[in-house]
Write a protein that holds these residues in place. Sequence first.
Motif, PDB file in Angstrom:
ATOM      1  N   GLY A   1       0.835  -1.193   0.000  1.00 41.28           N
ATOM      2  CA  GLY A   1       0.000   0.000   0.000  1.00 41.28           C
ATOM      3  C   GLY A   1       0.869   1.241   0.000  1.00 41.28           C
ATOM      4  N   GLY A   2       0.231   2.382  -0.040  1.00 37.33           N
ATOM      5  CA  GLY A   2       0.974   3.629  -0.092  1.00 37.33           C
ATOM      6  C   GLY A   2       0.343   4.695   0.772  1.00 37.33           C
ATOM      7  N   GLY A   3       0.899   5.861   0.666  1.00 36.66           N
ATOM      8  CA  GLY A   3       0.423   7.007   1.422  1.00 36.66           C
ATOM      9  C   GLY A   3       1.391   8.150   1.262  1.00 36.66           C
ATOM     10  N   ARG A   4       1.258   9.129   2.120  1.00 39.71           N
ATOM     11  CA  ARG A   4       2.092  10.323   2.061  1.00 39.71           C
ATOM     12  C   ARG A   4       2.605  10.648   3.455  1.00 39.71           C
ATOM     13  NH1 ARG A   4       0.835  13.614  -2.665  1.00 39.71           N
ATOM     14  NH2 ARG A   4      -0.623  12.438  -3.935  1.00 39.71           N
ATOM     15  N   LEU A   5       3.674  11.449   3.468  1.00 38.33           N
ATOM     16  CA  LEU A   5       4.242  11.933   4.723  1.00 38.33           C
ATOM     17  C   LEU A   5       4.308  13.447   4.682  1.00 38.33           C
ATOM     18  CD1 LEU A   5       7.384   9.642   5.102  1.00 38.33           C
ATOM     19  CD2 LEU A   5       5.204   9.374   6.250  1.00 38.33           C
ATOM     20  N   SER A   6       3.978  14.060   5.785  1.00 29.02           N
ATOM     21  CA  SER A   6       4.221  15.482   5.979  1.00 29.02           C
ATOM     22  C   SER A   6       5.313  15.573   7.037  1.00 29.02           C
ATOM     23  CB  SER A   6       2.951  16.185   6.457  1.00 29.02           C
ATOM     24  OG  SER A   6       3.253  17.509   6.853  1.00 29.02           O
ATOM     25  N   HIS A   7       6.467  16.111   6.658  1.00 26.95           N
ATOM     26  CA  HIS A   7       7.607  16.187   7.570  1.00 26.95           C
ATOM     27  C   HIS A   7       7.891  17.645   7.907  1.00 26.95           C
ATOM     28  CE1 HIS A   7      12.160  15.470   8.288  1.00 26.95           C
ATOM     29  NE2 HIS A   7      11.492  15.457   9.428  1.00 26.95           N
ATOM     30  N   GLN A   8       7.868  17.970   9.185  1.00 24.71           N
ATOM     31  CA  GLN A   8       8.177  19.313   9.666  1.00 24.71           C
ATOM     32  C   GLN A   8       9.383  19.204  10.597  1.00 24.71           C
ATOM     33  OE1 GLN A   8       4.374  20.104  11.454  1.00 24.71           O
ATOM     34  NE2 GLN A   8       3.638  21.174   9.631  1.00 24.71           N
ATOM     35  N   PRO A   9      10.600  19.190  10.032  1.00 23.68           N
ATOM     36  CA  PRO A   9      11.793  18.925  10.842  1.00 23.68           C
ATOM     37  C   PRO A   9      12.032  19.946  11.951  1.00 23.68           C
ATOM     38  CG  PRO A   9      12.420  19.610   8.629  1.00 23.68           C
ATOM     39  CD  PRO A   9      10.933  19.418   8.626  1.00 23.68           C
TER      40      PRO A   9
ATOM     41  N   SER B   1      -2.348   5.418  -1.979  1.00 26.88           N
ATOM     42  CA  SER B   1      -1.826   5.376  -3.338  1.00 26.88           C
ATOM     43  C   SER B   1      -2.955   4.973  -4.273  1.00 26.88           C
ATOM     44  CB  SER B   1      -0.692   4.344  -3.432  1.00 26.88           C
ATOM     45  OG  SER B   1      -0.406   4.012  -4.764  1.00 26.88           O
ATOM     46  N   VAL B   2      -3.118   5.690  -5.358  1.00 27.66           N
ATOM     47  CA  VAL B   2      -4.145   5.332  -6.337  1.00 27.66           C
ATOM     48  C   VAL B   2      -3.885   3.928  -6.882  1.00 27.66           C
ATOM     49  CG1 VAL B   2      -5.136   5.909  -8.583  1.00 27.66           C
ATOM     50  CG2 VAL B   2      -4.619   7.731  -6.945  1.00 27.66           C
ATOM     51  N   GLY B   3      -2.633   3.613  -7.153  1.00 30.63           N
ATOM     52  CA  GLY B   3      -2.285   2.322  -7.741  1.00 30.63           C
ATOM     53  C   GLY B   3      -2.185   1.177  -6.749  1.00 30.63           C
ATOM     54  N   PHE B   4      -1.786   1.463  -5.513  1.00 28.00           N
ATOM     55  CA  PHE B   4      -1.516   0.404  -4.545  1.00 28.00           C
ATOM     56  C   PHE B   4      -2.471   0.394  -3.351  1.00 28.00           C
ATOM     57  CE2 PHE B   4       2.676   1.208  -6.500  1.00 28.00           C
ATOM     58  CZ  PHE B   4       2.883  -0.043  -7.064  1.00 28.00           C
ATOM     59  N   GLY B   5      -3.363   1.366  -3.263  1.00 30.11           N
ATOM     60  CA  GLY B   5      -4.279   1.422  -2.128  1.00 30.11           C
ATOM     61  C   GLY B   5      -3.630   2.043  -0.907  1.00 30.11           C
ATOM     62  N   ARG B   6      -4.240   1.848   0.241  1.00 26.75           N
ATOM     63  CA  ARG B   6      -3.767   2.458   1.485  1.00 26.75           C
ATOM     64  C   ARG B   6      -2.886   1.475   2.253  1.00 26.75           C
ATOM     65  NH1 ARG B   6      -6.484   6.438   3.217  1.00 26.75           N
ATOM     66  NH2 ARG B   6      -8.455   5.617   2.485  1.00 26.75           N
TER      67      ARG B   6
END
Length: 72
Positions: free
Chosen positions: A22-30, A41-46
């Motif tokens: 599956g996929g997703g996103r990261l928001s990184h605030q160092p 992910s559209v192609g791989f799902g969550r």
Amino acid sequence: ADLFERTAEELARHGLSCECLGGGRLSHQPEERKIHVYGYSVGFGRADHAVTTEKLKAEYPNYEITWADEGY
């Protein structure tokens, strides 16, 4: 998808295989030491964001790490 394909090709050269769970996103605030895991992910799902979050917490113990199923 491009990153997964490149990784799968590199592993195949060493006789290994992989599977995308599956996929997703990261928001990184160092500067704030925060990481937020979300989306899919559209192609791989969550992906299972709870698993991702636990792995990130092990690697970044001084960060606040959160996740949500919402978002893209």
